[in-house]
Scaffold this motif. Structure first.
Motif, PDB file in Angstrom:
ATOM      1  N   PRO A   1      32.399  41.109  62.606  1.00 34.32           N
ATOM      2  CA  PRO A   1      31.778  41.124  61.277  1.00 34.32           C
ATOM      3  C   PRO A   1      32.603  41.826  60.193  1.00 34.32           C
ATOM      4  O   PRO A   1      32.318  41.669  59.006  1.00 34.32           O
ATOM      5  N   ARG A   2      33.623  42.576  60.565  1.00 37.30           N
ATOM      6  CA  ARG A   2      34.505  43.200  59.563  1.00 37.30           C
ATOM      7  C   ARG A   2      35.333  42.163  58.816  1.00 37.30           C
ATOM      8  O   ARG A   2      35.875  42.460  57.751  1.00 37.30           O
ATOM      9  N   ALA A   3      35.433  40.964  59.365  1.00 36.64           N
ATOM     10  CA  ALA A   3      36.193  39.884  58.731  1.00 36.64           C
ATOM     11  C   ALA A   3      35.241  38.776  58.297  1.00 36.64           C
ATOM     12  O   ALA A   3      34.554  38.184  59.120  1.00 36.64           O
ATOM     13  N   THR A   4      35.211  38.525  56.997  1.00 32.96           N
ATOM     14  CA  THR A   4      34.462  37.396  56.462  1.00 32.96           C
ATOM     15  C   THR A   4      35.470  36.282  56.247  1.00 32.96           C
ATOM     16  O   THR A   4      36.428  36.443  55.477  1.00 32.96           O
ATOM     17  N   ILE A   5      35.271  35.163  56.938  1.00 33.58           N
ATOM     18  CA  ILE A   5      36.228  34.055  56.908  1.00 33.58           C
ATOM     19  C   ILE A   5      35.545  32.857  56.277  1.00 33.58           C
ATOM     20  O   ILE A   5      34.478  32.438  56.740  1.00 33.58           O
ATOM     21  N   VAL A   6      36.162  32.323  55.213  1.00 30.87           N
ATOM     22  CA  VAL A   6      35.542  31.214  54.481  1.00 30.87           C
ATOM     23  C   VAL A   6      36.522  30.072  54.284  1.00 30.87           C
ATOM     24  O   VAL A   6      37.711  30.280  54.096  1.00 30.87           O
ATOM     25  N   CYS A   7      35.993  28.865  54.318  1.00 29.50           N
ATOM     26  CA  CYS A   7      36.786  27.663  54.074  1.00 29.50           C
ATOM     27  C   CYS A   7      36.555  27.248  52.625  1.00 29.50           C
ATOM     28  O   CYS A   7      35.564  26.570  52.307  1.00 29.50           O
ATOM     29  N   ARG A   8      37.440  27.720  51.747  1.00 33.02           N
ATOM     30  CA  ARG A   8      37.355  27.429  50.318  1.00 33.02           C
ATOM     31  C   ARG A   8      38.724  27.483  49.687  1.00 33.02           C
ATOM     32  O   ARG A   8      39.555  28.295  50.072  1.00 33.02           O
ATOM     33  N   ASP A   9      38.898  26.701  48.665  1.00 33.12           N
ATOM     34  CA  ASP A   9      40.069  26.798  47.802  1.00 33.12           C
ATOM     35  C   ASP A   9      40.061  28.189  47.159  1.00 33.12           C
ATOM     36  O   ASP A   9      38.988  28.744  46.891  1.00 33.12           O
ATOM     37  N   TYR A  10      41.225  28.741  46.894  1.00 34.59           N
ATOM     38  CA  TYR A  10      41.302  30.098  46.355  1.00 34.59           C
ATOM     39  C   TYR A  10      40.534  30.260  45.047  1.00 34.59           C
ATOM     40  O   TYR A  10      39.931  31.306  44.798  1.00 34.59           O
ATOM     41  N   ARG A  11      40.528  29.236  44.192  1.00 32.83           N
ATOM     42  CA  ARG A  11      39.804  29.348  42.914  1.00 32.83           C
ATOM     43  C   ARG A  11      38.306  29.493  43.149  1.00 32.83           C
ATOM     44  O   ARG A  11      37.649  30.331  42.534  1.00 32.83           O
ATOM     45  N   ALA A  12      37.756  28.678  44.053  1.00 29.59           N
ATOM     46  CA  ALA A  12      36.325  28.758  44.368  1.00 29.59           C
ATOM     47  C   ALA A  12      36.006  30.074  45.075  1.00 29.59           C
ATOM     48  O   ALA A  12      34.961  30.686  44.809  1.00 29.59           O
ATOM     49  N   LEU A  13      36.880  30.525  45.951  1.00 31.85           N
ATOM     50  CA  LEU A  13      36.661  31.795  46.637  1.00 31.85           C
ATOM     51  C   LEU A  13      36.621  32.942  45.632  1.00 31.85           C
ATOM     52  O   LEU A  13      35.688  33.747  45.630  1.00 31.85           O
ATOM     53  N   LEU A  14      37.624  33.021  44.766  1.00 31.86           N
ATOM     54  CA  LEU A  14      37.662  34.107  43.788  1.00 31.86           C
ATOM     55  C   LEU A  14      36.452  34.056  42.860  1.00 31.86           C
ATOM     56  O   LEU A  14      35.892  35.098  42.504  1.00 31.86           O
ATOM     57  N   ALA A  15      36.028  32.852  42.473  1.00 29.41           N
ATOM     58  CA  ALA A  15      34.861  32.708  41.593  1.00 29.41           C
ATOM     59  C   ALA A  15      33.576  33.168  42.273  1.00 29.41           C
ATOM     60  O   ALA A  15      32.625  33.571  41.599  1.00 29.41           O
ATOM     61  N   SER A  16      33.539  33.136  43.603  1.00 35.49           N
ATOM     62  CA  SER A  16      32.312  33.488  44.333  1.00 35.49           C
ATOM     63  C   SER A  16      32.188  34.986  44.620  1.00 35.49           C
ATOM     64  O   SER A  16      31.133  35.444  45.043  1.00 35.49           O
ATOM     65  N   LEU A  17      33.245  35.739  44.399  1.00 39.50           N
ATOM     66  CA  LEU A  17      33.250  37.156  44.763  1.00 39.50           C
ATOM     67  C   LEU A  17      32.686  38.025  43.645  1.00 39.50           C
ATOM     68  O   LEU A  17      32.941  37.766  42.473  1.00 39.50           O
ATOM     69  N   GLY A  18      31.968  39.051  44.023  1.00 35.85           N
ATOM     70  CA  GLY A  18      31.383  39.953  43.047  1.00 35.85           C
ATOM     71  C   GLY A  18      31.699  41.409  43.312  1.00 35.85           C
ATOM     72  O   GLY A  18      30.946  42.287  42.898  1.00 35.85           O
ATOM     73  N   GLU A  19      32.779  41.670  44.002  1.00 36.50           N
ATOM     74  CA  GLU A  19      33.157  43.047  44.323  1.00 36.50           C
ATOM     75  C   GLU A  19      34.654  43.218  44.143  1.00 36.50           C
ATOM     76  O   GLU A  19      35.410  42.246  44.149  1.00 36.50           O
ATOM     77  N   ALA A  20      35.084  44.456  43.992  1.00 37.89           N
ATOM     78  CA  ALA A  20      36.500  44.754  43.815  1.00 37.89           C
ATOM     79  C   ALA A  20      37.135  45.092  45.162  1.00 37.89           C
ATOM     80  O   ALA A  20      36.473  45.619  46.059  1.00 37.89           O
ATOM     81  N   PHE A  21      38.417  44.795  45.274  1.00 40.75           N
ATOM     82  CA  PHE A  21      39.165  45.007  46.512  1.00 40.75           C
ATOM     83  C   PHE A  21      40.294  46.005  46.275  1.00 40.75           C
ATOM     84  O   PHE A  21      40.887  46.050  45.203  1.00 40.75           O
ATOM     85  N   ASP A  22      40.593  46.771  47.312  1.00 41.32           N
ATOM     86  CA  ASP A  22      41.654  47.768  47.252  1.00 41.32           C
ATOM     87  C   ASP A  22      43.026  47.143  47.466  1.00 41.32           C
ATOM     88  O   ASP A  22      44.034  47.664  46.977  1.00 41.32           O
ATOM     89  N   LEU A  23      43.048  46.058  48.201  1.00 38.09           N
ATOM     90  CA  LEU A  23      44.301  45.410  48.556  1.00 38.09           C
ATOM     91  C   LEU A  23      44.098  43.909  48.564  1.00 38.09           C
ATOM     92  O   LEU A  23      43.175  43.404  49.213  1.00 38.09           O
ATOM     93  N   VAL A  24      44.938  43.205  47.813  1.00 37.57           N
ATOM     94  CA  VAL A  24      44.853  41.747  47.728  1.00 37.57           C
ATOM     95  C   VAL A  24      46.214  41.173  48.114  1.00 37.57           C
ATOM     96  O   VAL A  24      47.238  41.568  47.554  1.00 37.57           O
ATOM     97  N   PHE A  25      46.208  40.249  49.058  1.00 34.89           N
ATOM     98  CA  PHE A  25      47.434  39.554  49.454  1.00 34.89           C
ATOM     99  C   PHE A  25      47.442  38.173  48.808  1.00 34.89           C
ATOM    100  O   PHE A  25      46.513  37.392  49.019  1.00 34.89           O
TER     101      PHE A  25
END
Length: 184
Positions: free
Chosen positions: A94-118
């Motif tokens: 559960p520490r890994a949330t894995i989603v099948c989405r294009d990066y634009r749709a993934l980023l649009a769906s997120l509502g939290e900030a991240f410490d590290l982005v690859f």
């Protein structure tokens, strides 16, 4: 390809077949995580171009709190799930949330900030760097003090949105790592 360090050190990782995924070389990944070592424990990680999941899974192995890993290719997502199970085990999955989405749709769906982005899209997707950086900035997805690591071909450039700055760059053969953070 293997996990280089942390609790899952030495575990084998699988890569999707075909030419659409270019896994980060072990040597580059080791250098990257040596640079980021102090930032990893407890970090919230985002990898919108997951491929094999190696970067986010390496971070989890080294003590990151959790990761969101996305890829638009269903075959790649299946490989990421397989690798996550191998690296984390059932209890920690559960520490890994894995989603099948294009990066634009993934980023649009997120509502939290991240410490590290690859940001590690296929090198031929030149526009993806600028597009993803703009969306990350506009949606406030980079936590204060957070870092974005863009992995790309040694040649070529991308535009940064106002507010972000290149903090460091390293070259390893034909690969360049660009470390980006908030402009101060």
């Amino acid at each position: 390809m293997r996990i280089i360090g942390g609790s899952a050190r030495g575990r084998r990782l699988f890569a999707p077949s075909g030419v659409n995924t270019r896994p980060t070389a072990d040597r580059v990944r080791e250098a990257l995580f040596n640079i980021l070592a102090a930032r990893i424990p407890g970090a919230r990680v985002l990898d919108p171009f997951g491929g094999s999941g190696a970067l986010a899974l390496e971070a989890l192995s080294r003590g990151a709190e959790r990761a969101v890993i996305g890829d638009k290719d269903p075959a790649a997502v299946n490989v990421i799930r397989r690798n996550a199970l191998s690296v984390l085990g059932e209890a920690e999955l559960p520490r890994a949330t894995i989603v099948c989405r294009d990066y634009r749709a993934l980023l649009a769906s997120l509502g939290e900030a991240f410490d590290l982005v690859f940001l590690d899209p296929p090198y031929r997707m030149e526009e993806a760097y600028t597009s993803a950086l703009e969306q990350l900035w506009q949606r406030n997805l980079l936590a204060p003090g957070g870092r974005i690591v863009a992995e790309r071909a040694a040649s070529g450039n991308f535009a940064l949105p106002a507010g972000l700055a290149i903090l460091d760059e390293r070259k390893y053969g034909d690969t360049r790592l660009v470390f980006i953070g908030r402009q101060e």
